[in-house]
Structure formats: structure tokens, C-alpha cells
Design a protein around this motif. Sequence first.
Motif, PDB file in Angstrom:
ATOM      1  N   LEU A  63       0.782  -1.181   0.030  1.00  0.00           N
ATOM      2  CA  LEU A  63       0.008  -0.094   0.054  1.00  0.00           C
ATOM      3  C   LEU A  63       0.833   1.142   0.044  1.00  0.00           C
ATOM      4  O   LEU A  63       0.447   2.218   0.532  1.00  0.00           O
ATOM      5  CB  LEU A  63      -1.099   0.044   1.249  1.00  0.00           C
ATOM      6  CG  LEU A  63      -1.947  -1.197   1.387  1.00  0.00           C
ATOM      7  CD1 LEU A  63      -2.865  -0.859   2.507  1.00  0.00           C
ATOM      8  CD2 LEU A  63      -2.855  -1.052   0.097  1.00  0.00           C
ATOM      9  N   CYS A  65       1.519   2.950  -2.538  1.00  0.00           N
ATOM     10  CA  CYS A  65       0.719   4.049  -3.174  1.00  0.00           C
ATOM     11  C   CYS A  65      -0.849   3.564  -2.905  1.00  0.00           C
ATOM     12  O   CYS A  65      -1.324   2.623  -3.022  1.00  0.00           O
ATOM     13  CB  CYS A  65       0.612   3.779  -4.661  1.00  0.00           C
ATOM     14  SG  CYS A  65       2.310   4.512  -5.123  1.00  0.00           S
ATOM     15  N   SER A  66      -1.408   4.545  -1.986  1.00  0.00           N
ATOM     16  CA  SER A  66      -2.843   4.365  -1.624  1.00  0.00           C
ATOM     17  C   SER A  66      -3.887   4.037  -2.538  1.00  0.00           C
ATOM     18  O   SER A  66      -4.912   3.669  -2.416  1.00  0.00           O
ATOM     19  CB  SER A  66      -3.020   5.191  -0.472  1.00  0.00           C
ATOM     20  OG  SER A  66      -3.123   6.534  -0.963  1.00  0.00           O
ATOM     21  N   GLU A  67      -3.738   4.760  -3.828  1.00  0.00           N
ATOM     22  CA  GLU A  67      -4.647   4.843  -4.757  1.00  0.00           C
ATOM     23  C   GLU A  67      -4.268   4.127  -6.167  1.00  0.00           C
ATOM     24  O   GLU A  67      -2.997   3.779  -6.263  1.00  0.00           O
ATOM     25  CB  GLU A  67      -4.910   6.342  -5.156  1.00  0.00           C
ATOM     26  CG  GLU A  67      -5.098   7.234  -3.992  1.00  0.00           C
ATOM     27  CD  GLU A  67      -6.491   6.798  -3.244  1.00  0.00           C
ATOM     28  OE1 GLU A  67      -7.496   6.356  -3.807  1.00  0.00           O
ATOM     29  OE2 GLU A  67      -6.462   6.938  -1.936  1.00  0.00           O
ATOM     30  N   THR A  72      -1.172   8.737  -5.089  1.00  0.00           N
ATOM     31  CA  THR A  72      -1.961   9.369  -3.967  1.00  0.00           C
ATOM     32  C   THR A  72      -3.385  10.214  -4.526  1.00  0.00           C
ATOM     33  O   THR A  72      -3.323  10.180  -5.658  1.00  0.00           O
ATOM     34  CB  THR A  72      -1.041  10.306  -3.304  1.00  0.00           C
ATOM     35  OG1 THR A  72      -0.953  11.589  -4.181  1.00  0.00           O
ATOM     36  CG2 THR A  72       0.238   9.867  -2.851  1.00  0.00           C
ATOM     37  N   GLN A  82       5.833   9.176   1.448  1.00  0.00           N
ATOM     38  CA  GLN A  82       5.397   7.894   1.579  1.00  0.00           C
ATOM     39  C   GLN A  82       6.755   7.150   1.704  1.00  0.00           C
ATOM     40  O   GLN A  82       6.789   5.978   1.778  1.00  0.00           O
ATOM     41  CB  GLN A  82       4.741   7.621   0.134  1.00  0.00           C
ATOM     42  CG  GLN A  82       3.338   8.033  -0.081  1.00  0.00           C
ATOM     43  CD  GLN A  82       2.891   8.161  -1.492  1.00  0.00           C
ATOM     44  OE1 GLN A  82       3.458   8.691  -2.447  1.00  0.00           O
ATOM     45  NE2 GLN A  82       1.944   7.232  -1.661  1.00  0.00           N
ATOM     46  N   VAL A 199      -5.264  -3.191  -4.433  1.00  0.00           N
ATOM     47  CA  VAL A 199      -5.169  -1.886  -3.575  1.00  0.00           C
ATOM     48  C   VAL A 199      -6.382  -1.808  -3.090  1.00  0.00           C
ATOM     49  O   VAL A 199      -6.702  -1.330  -1.651  1.00  0.00           O
ATOM     50  CB  VAL A 199      -4.579  -1.004  -4.642  1.00  0.00           C
ATOM     51  CG1 VAL A 199      -4.422   0.484  -3.753  1.00  0.00           C
ATOM     52  CG2 VAL A 199      -3.050  -1.340  -5.071  1.00  0.00           C
ATOM     53  N   ASP A 274       1.945  -5.221   3.909  1.00  0.00           N
ATOM     54  CA  ASP A 274       1.819  -4.128   4.621  1.00  0.00           C
ATOM     55  C   ASP A 274       1.996  -4.432   5.954  1.00  0.00           C
ATOM     56  O   ASP A 274       1.282  -5.620   6.636  1.00  0.00           O
ATOM     57  CB  ASP A 274       0.504  -3.222   4.440  1.00  0.00           C
ATOM     58  CG  ASP A 274       0.505  -2.123   5.100  1.00  0.00           C
ATOM     59  OD1 ASP A 274      -0.149  -2.007   5.923  1.00  0.00           O
ATOM     60  OD2 ASP A 274       0.992  -0.963   4.210  1.00  0.00           O
TER      61      ASP A 274
END
Length: 396
Positions: A63, A65-67, A72, A82, A199, A274
Motif C-alpha cells: 500500500l 501507493c494508496s490509490e 495518492t 510515502q 489495492v 503491509d
Amino acid sequence: MPESTVSPAAPHRLREAPPRPGGGAEAAPFPARPLRVFAWLSFLAEVIIIGTGGAVRLSGSGLGCSEWPMCTPDSLVPTPEQGYHGIIEFGNRTMTGVVGLLALAVLLLLLHAVGGRRAVRSTLWFAGSGIVAALIAYGIGTAAGLPGFMFLNATLLLAVVVAAVFSLRANGTRRDLTALAWLTVIGIIAQAFVGGITVVTGLNPFIVGFHYASSLVLVCITAAFLVRMREPAGPRERVVPSWFAALTHVTGLVLAVTIVVGVLTTGSGPHSGDADIVRRGFDASVMAHVHSWPGYVLAALVLLLAVIAGVRRLRPRAWLLALIVAIGVQVAVGVIQARTGLPEVLVGTHMVLAALSAAAYTVVVLRLKRPTAATAPDAPDAPAAPPAATPAATAP
């Protein structure tokens, strides 16, 4: 012999593109070297991305990159906040682009070789139309408050499937290679879609496992392309006893079971992708033992096949030796990692070795047969034939 055919001394080269109505430069032959180079690069990239994907998971950067497809909500690339997790995850996403470009290059080179510029133009037209439609779908989905990437990927995937069907129907030359090249492109786009779902679902272990297994399939497809590219088109005949072919396919089933159980084992272990995600599925220690059982059976079957092939001088014998090496190292790494607490480097190595084992097995299966019009370069690998049968085995 007409100039547009392949000489018996070079069966691995593609035939010239069939003449188009009106003739002209469209019908010129296309050299096979660029296609071979890009086909090898495509295969290597598929193997490498398994390693980079493993690095994402083993470093806890799943994660980072959360998107998706953004890194982001406000940035396509990772931000300093990050840290290295964002860099590792974004690096893997960038590798996806490299894999896709190489697969597209293989497809376009192949289409030019078998169908001329018309086939390439048709594919590029479908690609452009698909991209425009995908962007429109993304805008509609985003405006409706829904995940836009799902609409984008689904539309692009549909456009590519339609283009593949059209291409296969329009080009009758080397449909085997054309199908493999299109399958690779379709698989990569589908993988991007699955990656986005991974994701969004917070690294669901089953989706992560499917993501990995799908990557193995793409490795096998690109390996098959390399094999078939070196052989002439046309019908194929089995060159091993039927019982040997059956035993080989049983070995493939055991290999598939071993990989699936291995995926479940990894999904139950400490490397979730994660630090904040804890697996509460199968017991990891029990799964490690269960994973070893089909692994040992697989090693025994491959050894048996290699011995038989060596004694009877069957065509797949060289690649069975390569498969023995891959499986042997795989078993050794698996035992060591289980006894040393699953260190990240060994787990990643285990993942890449599984891909190489699957690729080697794919080549073994394809070498159970050969083109009916067998030519001189294949003769050393073929079963010994009586002298009287030699002229009948040579293509006119």
C-alpha cells in the motif's frame, strides 16, 4: 521452390507477409531478428516483474501507493511522505508499463511480418479507439462517484479482445503466434485491473495470490511464443509414446497444485504486503508442510521423466534436465526458508524460481510434438528412425 517460402535450412524464420491486393511494398518480407529480440525481452520482463512484485510484498510496500491508478489522491508519482514504500510500489507499476510496451512491440512486429502494414494499421486504429473509449468511461465513472479505473480497464480490455478477434479472423498466417501475442497483451491489461482491485481491497490475500498466479500464466505464454516462433507453421505430430505424454501432463497437474498450495502458504505467512495487515487464514506452519508434499512428488515425477527421456532419447530430454535443476533449487530454497524463518530474499527467490519452473515445463510440453514436416535442425532431438523412413520425414 518459390522465394516466398521458408527454406528447410531455416525453419525458425517467419514466412513473408502474404501479398496484399495490388502488391507493392506491403508484401516485403520482415526480418525475424527484431521479433526474436523483443520476444525474449518480453519473456524476461514477465519474469522480472514477478521479482519486483515480490519485492513490493516482502518489503511491506503493498500500500505504498494508496490509490490506483494515482499513487495518492493528488499525485501520480510517490511523494516524499510515502518514503521508500511508495518508491518500491511505484517502481513495480512502472515495470508494468515496460512489460506492456514490450508485449505491444512483439504484437506489432508479428502482425507486420504476417499481415503487412494493413494489419498494423488496423491494430493501431483499435488501440486508439479503445484508449479514447476508456478515457470516456473513466470520466463517466469518476463523475458518478464510482472507481473510475474499473471502467477504464474494463473498457480497454473489451476493446483489446475485440481487436484480437478481428486480427485472428483477418490474418490466416501463423495464427498460433498471433493468438499467443494477443493473449499476452490481454493478460497484461487484465493484470493491471487485478492490481487495482488488490489495492482497493486492502491486499486481500486471495486476490494477491491470483495476481501472482496470473503472472505465472503470462510467463508460460511468452515462453510458448519463443518455442513456436522457432518452428514452422502447420500440423504437429507426437514424437513420444502416449504413456510418456500422459505422465508429463500428470506432472503438470502436480506442478499446478504445488503452485496453488504455495500461494496459499505465502498468503498465510508473515509477508502480507503491509505492516498493518495481519493474516488470519490458514495456519502458516501447517500450510508449509502441506506445500512440501506435492513439491516432493513433483520432483520425483520430473526425475522419472528425465531418466526415461534420456534412456529413450526422447525430444524433451534437454528441457527436462533444465526443469530438474529448477525444481531441485526450488526445493532446496523452500526447505532453507522454512527453517530460517522465511527471510525475504529467499521467499522472493522461491517466487521467481516457480516462474522459471513453469516456463521450463511449458517448453517440455511443447516438445512432446514437432511439426509434421520435420526438418534437419530438429533431427538430433527426434527419436531415432530407421534409414528407410528418413526421406519421408523431410518436407518437400
